[in-house]
Enzyme design. Structure first.
Site, PDB file in Angstrom:
ATOM      1  N   GLU A  29      -8.320  -5.030   5.028  1.00  0.00           N
ATOM      2  CA  GLU A  29      -8.097  -6.038   6.050  1.00  0.00           C
ATOM      3  C   GLU A  29      -8.852  -5.615   7.297  1.00  0.00           C
ATOM      4  O   GLU A  29      -8.795  -4.444   7.706  1.00  0.00           O
ATOM      5  CB  GLU A  29      -6.606  -6.197   6.375  1.00  0.00           C
ATOM      6  CG  GLU A  29      -5.852  -7.041   5.378  1.00  0.00           C
ATOM      7  CD  GLU A  29      -4.421  -7.318   5.825  1.00  0.00           C
ATOM      8  OE1 GLU A  29      -4.013  -6.815   6.887  1.00  0.00           O
ATOM      9  OE2 GLU A  29      -3.717  -8.046   5.103  1.00  0.00           O
ATOM     10  N   TYR A  64      -6.813  -6.978  13.133  1.00  0.00           N
ATOM     11  CA  TYR A  64      -6.204  -8.217  13.613  1.00  0.00           C
ATOM     12  C   TYR A  64      -6.480  -8.440  15.098  1.00  0.00           C
ATOM     13  O   TYR A  64      -6.584  -9.573  15.559  1.00  0.00           O
ATOM     14  CB  TYR A  64      -4.667  -8.155  13.460  1.00  0.00           C
ATOM     15  CG  TYR A  64      -4.115  -8.260  12.060  1.00  0.00           C
ATOM     16  CD1 TYR A  64      -4.922  -8.204  10.936  1.00  0.00           C
ATOM     17  CD2 TYR A  64      -2.744  -8.409  11.873  1.00  0.00           C
ATOM     18  CE1 TYR A  64      -4.388  -8.296   9.664  1.00  0.00           C
ATOM     19  CE2 TYR A  64      -2.195  -8.495  10.601  1.00  0.00           C
ATOM     20  CZ  TYR A  64      -3.021  -8.431   9.499  1.00  0.00           C
ATOM     21  OH  TYR A  64      -2.476  -8.511   8.253  1.00  0.00           O
ATOM     22  N   ARG A 114      -5.089   1.883  10.311  1.00  0.00           N
ATOM     23  CA  ARG A 114      -4.918   1.889  11.771  1.00  0.00           C
ATOM     24  C   ARG A 114      -3.910   0.803  12.119  1.00  0.00           C
ATOM     25  O   ARG A 114      -4.070  -0.356  11.721  1.00  0.00           O
ATOM     26  CB  ARG A 114      -6.243   1.611  12.477  1.00  0.00           C
ATOM     27  CG  ARG A 114      -6.098   1.307  13.953  1.00  0.00           C
ATOM     28  CD  ARG A 114      -7.405   0.918  14.641  1.00  0.00           C
ATOM     29  NE  ARG A 114      -7.108   0.345  15.941  1.00  0.00           N
ATOM     30  CZ  ARG A 114      -7.038  -0.954  16.214  1.00  0.00           C
ATOM     31  NH1 ARG A 114      -7.291  -1.853  15.260  1.00  0.00           N
ATOM     32  NH2 ARG A 114      -6.731  -1.386  17.421  1.00  0.00           N
ATOM     33  N   ALA A 115      -2.858   1.174  12.883  1.00  0.00           N
ATOM     34  CA  ALA A 115      -1.875   0.187  13.334  1.00  0.00           C
ATOM     35  C   ALA A 115      -2.514  -0.690  14.400  1.00  0.00           C
ATOM     36  O   ALA A 115      -2.960  -0.197  15.436  1.00  0.00           O
ATOM     37  CB  ALA A 115      -0.645   0.893  13.892  1.00  0.00           C
ATOM     38  N   GLN A 134       0.812  -1.220   0.000  1.00  0.00           N
ATOM     39  CA  GLN A 134       0.000   0.000   0.000  1.00  0.00           C
ATOM     40  C   GLN A 134       0.851   1.280   0.000  1.00  0.00           C
ATOM     41  O   GLN A 134       1.997   1.292   0.424  1.00  0.00           O
ATOM     42  CB  GLN A 134      -0.917   0.012   1.237  1.00  0.00           C
ATOM     43  CG  GLN A 134      -2.066  -0.980   1.158  1.00  0.00           C
ATOM     44  CD  GLN A 134      -1.644  -2.379   1.504  1.00  0.00           C
ATOM     45  OE1 GLN A 134      -0.727  -2.604   2.291  1.00  0.00           O
ATOM     46  NE2 GLN A 134      -2.312  -3.350   0.906  1.00  0.00           N
TER      47      GLN A 134
END
Length: 876
Positions: free
Chosen positions: A774, A777, A716-717, A438
């Site tokens: 995604e 996570y 967003r991390a 990205q």
């Protein structure tokens, strides 16, 4: 995404402070003049012994007062977080000429010195992002009763700590008077309603007493004006038409969301009301709660006066022949020795190859001509030509991105760019590698030679996961290899394309493969309905730097430049304000208010109030992935509901204090049509966390109609990044993209890891061409991720009220590695309507970790460990 980090155990804090304290005390005893006297003569030390306050203190032994007690053995220390401030009340207004900061070992790397007359509205008189601590004797120009050090980034892992905070100047500064300038005139105005199109909100701030705003005939109603920056408001004049307000409040706001009442009445009689008020804010509104007649509310004019008139800082001129593009921009011309060029490129790559989360940003620019160079791009590096055509600059060598640093896996090769160049490979070589994921555009490029190929992955070593080719000519073959998804727009492939994994989208591409989905997964759209290419910097034949703004194209195919003359307009760099890191938002807004465009130089630009873009056709261009960080909970940028604003090459980053949104295009309620001249966003990226804990409720909100998004990554991390803490309750961000405007189009949209809906689309007539997502996570368990009774949140939500929407080539992936039992009910959630159409969708359970139960609504199969990839071609 994962990263590794090493740690160093610091010296115990008590011992460290003892050593520093003894050193400072010894220096003070031996050379008292160094500790107490300013570097330049100043009339009076005003701060010593005055009341001091702070945002926090480390403990009872480090109070704010210790920094103004004249004792270099006592100190103020803050909590271990950003931002923090220390403020002193001088007791009366003063002219400030110098501020001395005697830092303890825990210093401020980025901070501002600010003054205020009321302790609420602040003016920045000094700013830096490269502080090094020690003793700083700073010559300044400012006035106010209050002076503060506002720290936005610490230089150590501890807090901020000052032995002394010394303010020099002269008391008796002039008391600010209420100015006569109407700062509301010509400013953006919005309203809760309008009686009809001829009675718009803007008519109440146009300076014409013969035009007016009128509302619907109901209560409550409001009229709001955006003053562009925070102002100290001293007078509001309301000129009512016969339909007046009997009861209303005047209210101010810093963000347009939270309001403070500065005047209130229930017995107004209309006419002309000149009201003396005390308040501050960027926004002012008249909030009517009871009408004086049976009609609505109607104002001929709303005028606002401020203390001292305007307080815009000075804005310098730009020499278009010799501009200061900042220390991190390197400009080469054909006379530059090849060895000099290659040495610089090698140095930058060595520094940036693995530097995902550092503050360094770089641009390498080549003037028209021919060069020999191997350009291997690391993180946060842009290489670009300065010609009108890519073919004006030819590099014999390579412009490449490799992933050797990560074992050949390119799924973390983000944040770099190649633009406006042509490349001729060395003799005997036929492969150019652009192994990226990205936020790594390959735009307006020309890879020469029909025998050559560009590989979009690291030559078989590992995976890659999404990127962009736009306005680009590849004479030879494009090989996608292990690319999981990719978007190509308005490009030309001389020998075609080979390869496919999950989601390849081609739009307006000459030489695209035949349509086929899902095997191979090629979504092919013949034309691009309406697009403007990204503005770019170039040097004309006289040596003048200019910015070319490509024209809007309709139903286009192929590039805008190959074998044709690009259509568009050219702007001299003299019309731009060149923004260097450390420039305050107040100065930037002053430049915009003067009609200047903006060119951001490479670096991290901290703002504590929004950059406000009010003028139609304003161009905002970043070099070297210039980054705007929103500190203290600020909004990074707001764009008014006007025609043709272009924002390009800018990254927005969340600060440690939660922002309501990082960028807003158009205020809430925007309704003007911009069909013939839309606002466009090009290579605009957003990051919540990574280098530090970041927080923002929303990331990008689009309220205006007809906006075009041309390649955006909103991220967003949510997993480890260079040792910086990340997690479900630390890096908080609800939503990536919210679209409220009608007829908004997104080309190449990437939105990842948000905690609620990734994308919410409330406007009608929306279109998305390529969507990559995604899911987060780090969902700890199913209970933490429930949307009412629904398991999880959709990756792409079209509101139930929407009656028309189209989307092509969409992928959504799960990797619930914290808790693989987590389920997302569906990735795409849309109203069932024949005019809401989705084409070519894929959901993937990455490695079988986590479950996506359905593709869209209740249609499509389940992606899980047993069946990891699910395709659906159409809905409904």
């Amino acid at each position: 995404m994962t990263s590794r980090a090493t740690s160093v155990r610091p010296r115990p804090r008590a011992v460290r402070h003892l050593l520093v304290g003894l050193t400072v005390a010894l220096v003070a005893a031996l050379t008292p003049a160094v500790a107490s006297a300013p570097a330049q003569a100043a009339p009076t030390l005003l701060s010593q012994g005055r009341p001091a306050t702070a945002s926090s203190t480390e403990n009872a032994g480090t109070p704010a007062s210790a920094a103004v007690d004249g004792n270099t053995g006592t100190r103020w220390a803050s909590a271990f977080s950003d931002p923090q401030w220390l403020q002193v009340d001088l007791g009366a207004r003063a002219t400030i000429t110098q501020v001395n900061l005697l830092w303890e070992g825990a210093y401020g790397r980025a901070f501002q010195l600010q003054t205020s007359d009321d302790g609420a509205t602040w003016t920045t008189i000094y700013s830096t992002t490269t502080g090094t601590g020690g003793t700083q004797n700073l010559t300044v120009t400012g006035a106010g009763r209050y002076v503060r050090m506002n720290g936005t980034a610490r230089g150590t892992g501890y807090g901020y700590s000052l032995w002394e905070f010394q303010v020099y100047g002269e008391t008796g500064g002039s008391t600010p008077t209420c100015g006569s300038t109407n700062v509301a005139q010509g400013s953006p105005a919005t309203a809760s309603s309008t009686q009809d199109a001829g009675l718009a909100a803007s008519a109440a701030v146009d300076g014409n007493p013969g035009t007016r705003w009128a509302s619907a005939a109901s209560d409550p109603q409001w009229l709001r004006v955006d003053l562009g920056s925070t102002r100290t408001i001293c007078r509001v004049v309301l000129t009512w038409e016969a339909a007046y307000a009997r009861a209303f409040q005047l209210q101010t706001s810093a963000d347009g969301a939270t309001w403070t009442t500065i005047y209130s009445t229930t017995t107004a009689t209309g006419g002309t009301q000149s009201l003396t008020v005390t308040g501050s804010g960027r926004y002012l509104r008249m909030y009517g709660t009871a009408r004086g007649t049976a009609y609505g509310y109607s104002l001929w004019e709303l005028a606002v006066n401020t203390t001292g008139g305007t307080s815009e800082p000075p804005v310098g001129t730009t020499d278009p022949y010799n501009p200061n593009l900042g220390p991190n921009t390197f400009v080469f011309d054909p006379s530059t020795p090849t060895s000099t060029i290659q040495s610089r490129l090698n140095t930058l790559f060595t520094q940036q190859e693995t530097n995902q989360f550092g503050p360094q940003r770089y641009a390498v620019l080549f003037k028209p001509g021919t060069y020999t160079a191997d350009v291997n791009l690391g993180f946060f590096t842009q290489v670009a030509g300065l010609g009108m055509s890519p073919d004006d600059v030819n590099l014999n060598g390579h412009v490449r991105a490799e992933a050797f640093w990560f074992g050949g896996n390119a799924t973390q090769n983000f944040w770099r760019a190649a633009e406006n160049l042509s490349v001729t490979l060395p003799a005997g070589q036929t492969v150019e590698r652009w192994a990226v994921s990205q936020a790594a555009p390959y735009r307006r490029m020309h890879l020469r030679g029909a025998q050559n190929q560009i590989q979009l992955w690291n030559g078989g070593d590992g995976w890659s996961s999404g990127g962009l080719l736009a306005d680009t000519r590849i004479d030879g073959l494009v090989v996608s290899g292990s690319q999981q998804q990719w978007y190509s727009r308005n490009s030309e492939f001389g020998n075609g394309w080979t390869g496919s994994v999950w989601n390849m989208v081609f739009q307006g591409v000459v030489g695209a493969p035949a349509p086929s989905f899902p095997n191979p997964s090629h979504t092919v759209i013949g034309q691009t309905p309406q697009v403007r290419e990204k503005p770019f910097l170039y040097v004309d034949g006289t040596g003048e730097y200019r910015v070319f703004v490509p024209a809007l194209r309709t139903n286009s195919t192929g590039t805008s430049w190959y074998n044709k003359t690009p259509a568009g307009s050219s702007i001299s760099l003299s019309q731009f304000f060149v923004v260097q890191p450390g420039t305050s938002a107040a100065t930037i807004n002053a430049a915009l208010a003067q009609g200047r465009h903006l060119l951001f130089t490479p670096g991290v630009h901290h703002v504590t109030e929004p950059i406000q873009v009010n003028r139609a056709d304003t161009v905002i261009l970043g070099l070297g992935l210039a980054t705007i960080q929103a500190d203290n909970g600020a909004v990074g940028m707001r764009v008014a509901d006007v025609d043709g604003v272009k924002v390009a090459g800018i990254m927005f980053e969340a600060g440690t204090t939660n922002s309501p949104v990082l960028m807003e295009v158009g205020p809430a309620g925007s309704s003007a049509s911009h069909a013939t001249n839309p606002t466009s966003l090009h290579d605009v990226f957003f990051r919540i966390g990574g280098p530090h804990v970041g927080k923002a409720t929303n990331t990008l909100t689009v309220n205006s109609d007809n906006v075009i998004g041309d390649h955006m990554w909103l991220w967003r991390a949510d997993h480890a990044a260079s040792g910086v803490p990340t997690g479900w309750t630390l890096n908080t961000a609800d939503t990536g993209l919210t679209v409220n405007g009608d007829n908004v189009t997104m080309y190449g949209l990437f939105v990842e890891h948000y905690q609620k809906y990734q994308t919410i689309w409330n406007g009608n007539g929306g279109r998305t061409y390529f969507y990559q997502n995604e899911l987060p996570y780090d969902v700890p368990n199913q209970a933490a991720w429930m949307n009412g009774s629904t398991r999880g949140y959709a990756a792409y939500k079209v509101a139930d009220s929407v009656t028309s929407h189209q989307a092509f080539g969409l992928g959504s992936y799960s990797y619930f590695n914290v808790n693989p039992a987590v389920v997302e009910e569906r990735s795409f959630e849309v109203p069932t309507n024949p005019n809401v159409r989705f084409t070519n969708m894929v959901t993937v359970s990455l490695g079988g970790v986590g479950t996506i139960n359905r593709v869209i609504n209740n249609a499509g199969g389940t992606a899980n460990a047993a069946n990891q990839t699910v395709y659906l071609t159409t809905y409904p």
